[in-house]
Design an enzyme around this catalytic site. Structure first.
Site, PDB file in Angstrom:
ATOM      1  CB  THR A  35      -0.854   0.306   1.269  1.00 29.37           C
ATOM      2  OG1 THR A  35      -0.175   0.052   2.381  1.00 29.37           O
ATOM      3  CG2 THR A  35      -1.877  -1.058   1.351  1.00 29.37           C
ATOM      4  N   GLY A  36       0.378   2.335  -0.042  1.00 27.78           N
ATOM      5  CA  GLY A  36       0.901   3.624   0.032  1.00 27.78           C
ATOM      6  C   GLY A  36       2.005   4.061  -1.051  1.00 27.78           C
ATOM      7  CB  ILE A  37       5.362   5.586  -0.241  1.00 28.70           C
ATOM      8  CG1 ILE A  37       4.639   7.025   0.310  1.00 28.70           C
ATOM      9  CG2 ILE A  37       6.534   6.060  -1.173  1.00 28.70           C
ATOM     10  CD1 ILE A  37       5.640   7.549   1.311  1.00 28.70           C
ATOM     11  CG  LEU A  94       9.687  -7.032   6.941  1.00 29.39           C
ATOM     12  CD1 LEU A  94       9.846  -5.972   5.949  1.00 29.39           C
ATOM     13  CD2 LEU A  94      10.717  -8.264   6.505  1.00 29.39           C
ATOM     14  N   GLY A 107       7.017   0.472   6.903  1.00 24.18           N
ATOM     15  CA  GLY A 107       7.066   1.169   8.138  1.00 24.18           C
ATOM     16  C   GLY A 107       5.793   1.341   8.841  1.00 24.18           C
ATOM     17  CB  SER A 166      14.605   8.656   6.286  1.00 23.46           C
ATOM     18  OG  SER A 166      14.804   9.506   7.460  1.00 23.46           O
ATOM     19  CE1 TYR A 226       6.980   6.451  10.771  1.00 25.41           C
ATOM     20  CE2 TYR A 226       7.639   8.809  11.058  1.00 25.41           C
ATOM     21  CZ  TYR A 226       7.161   7.736  10.350  1.00 25.41           C
ATOM     22  OH  TYR A 226       7.223   7.774   9.020  1.00 25.41           O
ATOM     23  CE  LYS A 254      10.156   5.848   9.084  1.00 22.76           C
ATOM     24  NZ  LYS A 254      10.370   5.025   7.764  1.00 22.76           N
TER      25      LYS A 254
HETATM   26  P1  NAD Z   1       1.483   2.280   4.232  1.00 26.45           P
HETATM   27  O1  NAD Z   1       1.122   1.929   5.479  1.00 26.45           O
HETATM   28  O2  NAD Z   1       0.736   2.357   3.267  1.00 26.45           O
HETATM   29  O3  NAD Z   1       2.729   1.384   3.771  1.00 26.45           O
HETATM   30  C1  NAD Z   1       3.619   0.540   4.610  1.00 26.45           C
HETATM   31  C2  NAD Z   1       3.666  -0.764   4.099  1.00 26.45           C
HETATM   32  O4  NAD Z   1       4.437  -1.516   5.377  1.00 26.45           O
HETATM   33  C3  NAD Z   1       2.479  -1.397   4.300  1.00 26.45           C
HETATM   34  O5  NAD Z   1       2.438  -2.144   2.734  1.00 26.45           O
HETATM   35  C4  NAD Z   1       2.673  -2.331   5.290  1.00 26.45           C
HETATM   36  O6  NAD Z   1       1.661  -3.851   4.983  1.00 26.45           O
HETATM   37  C5  NAD Z   1       3.955  -2.911   5.391  1.00 26.45           C
HETATM   38  N1  NAD Z   1       4.305  -3.326   6.758  1.00 26.45           N
HETATM   39  C6  NAD Z   1       3.947  -2.840   8.022  1.00 26.45           C
HETATM   40  N2  NAD Z   1       4.433  -3.379   8.817  1.00 26.45           N
HETATM   41  C7  NAD Z   1       5.009  -4.649   8.284  1.00 26.45           C
HETATM   42  C8  NAD Z   1       5.604  -5.806   8.904  1.00 26.45           C
HETATM   43  N3  NAD Z   1       5.660  -6.004  10.226  1.00 26.45           N
HETATM   44  N4  NAD Z   1       6.263  -6.836   8.156  1.00 26.45           N
HETATM   45  C9  NAD Z   1       6.387  -6.228   6.562  1.00 26.45           C
HETATM   46  N5  NAD Z   1       5.745  -5.174   5.902  1.00 26.45           N
HETATM   47  C10 NAD Z   1       4.924  -4.506   6.988  1.00 26.45           C
HETATM   48  O7  NAD Z   1       2.293   3.722   4.603  1.00 26.45           O
HETATM   49  P2  NAD Z   1       3.272   4.586   3.891  1.00 26.45           P
HETATM   50  O8  NAD Z   1       3.024   6.069   4.110  1.00 26.45           O
HETATM   51  O9  NAD Z   1       3.159   4.228   2.326  1.00 26.45           O
HETATM   52  O10 NAD Z   1       4.685   4.258   4.312  1.00 26.45           O
HETATM   53  C11 NAD Z   1       5.791   4.067   3.629  1.00 26.45           C
HETATM   54  C12 NAD Z   1       7.175   4.274   4.239  1.00 26.45           C
HETATM   55  O11 NAD Z   1       6.987   5.868   4.109  1.00 26.45           O
HETATM   56  C13 NAD Z   1       7.200   4.074   5.700  1.00 26.45           C
HETATM   57  O12 NAD Z   1       8.412   3.678   6.135  1.00 26.45           O
HETATM   58  C14 NAD Z   1       6.876   5.489   6.358  1.00 26.45           C
HETATM   59  O13 NAD Z   1       7.441   5.533   7.817  1.00 26.45           O
HETATM   60  C15 NAD Z   1       7.515   6.575   5.446  1.00 26.45           C
HETATM   61  N6  NAD Z   1       6.857   7.758   5.485  1.00 26.45           N
HETATM   62  C16 NAD Z   1       5.531   7.929   5.516  1.00 26.45           C
HETATM   63  C17 NAD Z   1       5.055   9.499   5.721  1.00 26.45           C
HETATM   64  C18 NAD Z   1       3.464   9.585   5.472  1.00 26.45           C
HETATM   65  O14 NAD Z   1       3.168  10.516   5.615  1.00 26.45           O
HETATM   66  N7  NAD Z   1       2.699   8.753   4.706  1.00 26.45           N
HETATM   67  C19 NAD Z   1       5.876  10.660   5.516  1.00 26.45           C
HETATM   68  C20 NAD Z   1       7.123  10.032   5.857  1.00 26.45           C
HETATM   69  C21 NAD Z   1       7.881   8.706   5.815  1.00 26.45           C
END
Ligand code: NAD
Length: 253
Positions: A11-13, A42, A71, A111, A149, A153
């Site tokens: 999902t997400g990024i 993980l 994450g 990060s 968190y 990072k």
């Molecule tokens: P998201 O929740 O959509 O994606 C996170 C992914 O990590 C998911 O696919 C989830 O299933 C997977 N995941 C979670 N726990 C896990 C585990 N124990 N084992 C394996 N996979 C696992 O969120 P996102 O916002 O797309 O986050 C992606 C990255 O971007 C993360 O590292 C997050 O910290 C970072 N980030 C996000 C933001 C934001 O505002 N969304 C800002 C800065 C950094």
């Protein structure tokens, strides 16, 4: 056609980047707890080991890149944030270094623009960098989720900077992207939190260039960082946050 392994591609990024790479004709081995080519948790060392073994089976001729996107948000249990966000990234990258070196590959860590909000000297950051997971998780236990968190990072960036020379010698360039608020399931969890939701909305309203990113806006930059066009980008942190970090730390870089 390149071959990448990534975590957090469900999902997400991560999903946005995986789809962009696949649309460009690249192959992606996606590791995630929810859905993907390899299902692994993980947060545990056994989950990381099984993920590594499964990637190695699929990438016997080497990897062009590894992206550590999995994450957990500040609202998750502190120990699990620490385990997934730091050790889930560093352990997998380390376990794939030889495969990446075979192809002069690249590692891209994810990060956050919150990373500078925890001091590099914070005991939790130092515990991460010492590499003792039991001690780091114990240190995380007593901390606020936001500190764990941003500390995780911050530690990822320091780990990258400390290792950039050794990894370059091993034929691998390592970089990090530091996104700002991005509209993903992770951000949704924070917006819904009674304590952090309002803070996040206020922070969003202060972003100089738009309130929040779409996942593709982060993935576009990540795809460039992975590409041959970015071949001299090594040991860099790209803030992709609409100017927030520059606003908050205008005298730092
Ligand atoms: P998201 O929740 O959509 O994606 C996170 C992914 O990590 C998911 O696919 C989830 O299933 C997977 N995941 C979670 N726990 C896990 C585990 N124990 N084992 C394996 N996979 C696992 O969120 P996102 O916002 O797309 O986050 C992606 C990255 O971007 C993360 O590292 C997050 O910290 C970072 N980030 C996000 C933001 C934001 O505002 N969304 C800002 C800065 C950094």
């Amino acid at each position: 056609m390149k071959l990448y392994a990534m975590t957090g591609g469900a999902t997400g990024i991560g999903a946005a980047l995986r789809e962009q790479l696949q649309r460009a004709g690249d192959q992606v081995i996606s590791i995630d707890i929810k859905e993907g080519d390899i299902i692994a948790d993980l947060s545990t060392s056994s989950g990381r080991d099984s993920a590594l073994a499964a990637v190695r089976e699929r990438a016997t001729d080497g990897l062009d890149g590894f992206i550590a996107c999995a994450g957990l948000p500040p609202v998750a249990p502190p120990r699990t944030i620490a385990a997934v966000n730091y050790f889930g990234a560093v352990d997998l990258a380390t376990g794939l270094q030889d495969l990446l070196g075979k192809r002069r590959g690249t590692v891209l860590l994810v990060s956050s623009n919150s990373a500078p909000m925890t001091q590099t000297t914070h005991p939790l950051v130092q515990a991460f960098l010492a590499g003792d997971e039991a001690a780091a998780l114990a240190a995380a236990e007593g901390e606020h989720g936001q500190t764990v968190y941003s500390g995780s990072k911050c530690a990822l960036v320091l780990w990258m900077r400390r290792n950039v020379v050794a990894w370059a010698k091993a034929g691998v360039r390592v970089n990090a992207v530091a996104p700002g608020i991005t509209l993903t399931p992770l951000a949704d969890q924070v917006f819904k939190d009674p304590e952090l939701g309002d803070l996040m909305r206020q922070f969003g309203a202060s972003v100089p260039w738009g309130e929040a990113a779409q996942p593709d806006q982060i993935a576009n930059v990540m795809r460039f960082m992975l590409s041959d066009e970015a071949d001299f980008v090594c040991g860099s942190v790209f803030f992709v946050d609409g100017g927030s970090d520059a606003m908050l730390r205008s005298d730092g870089f």
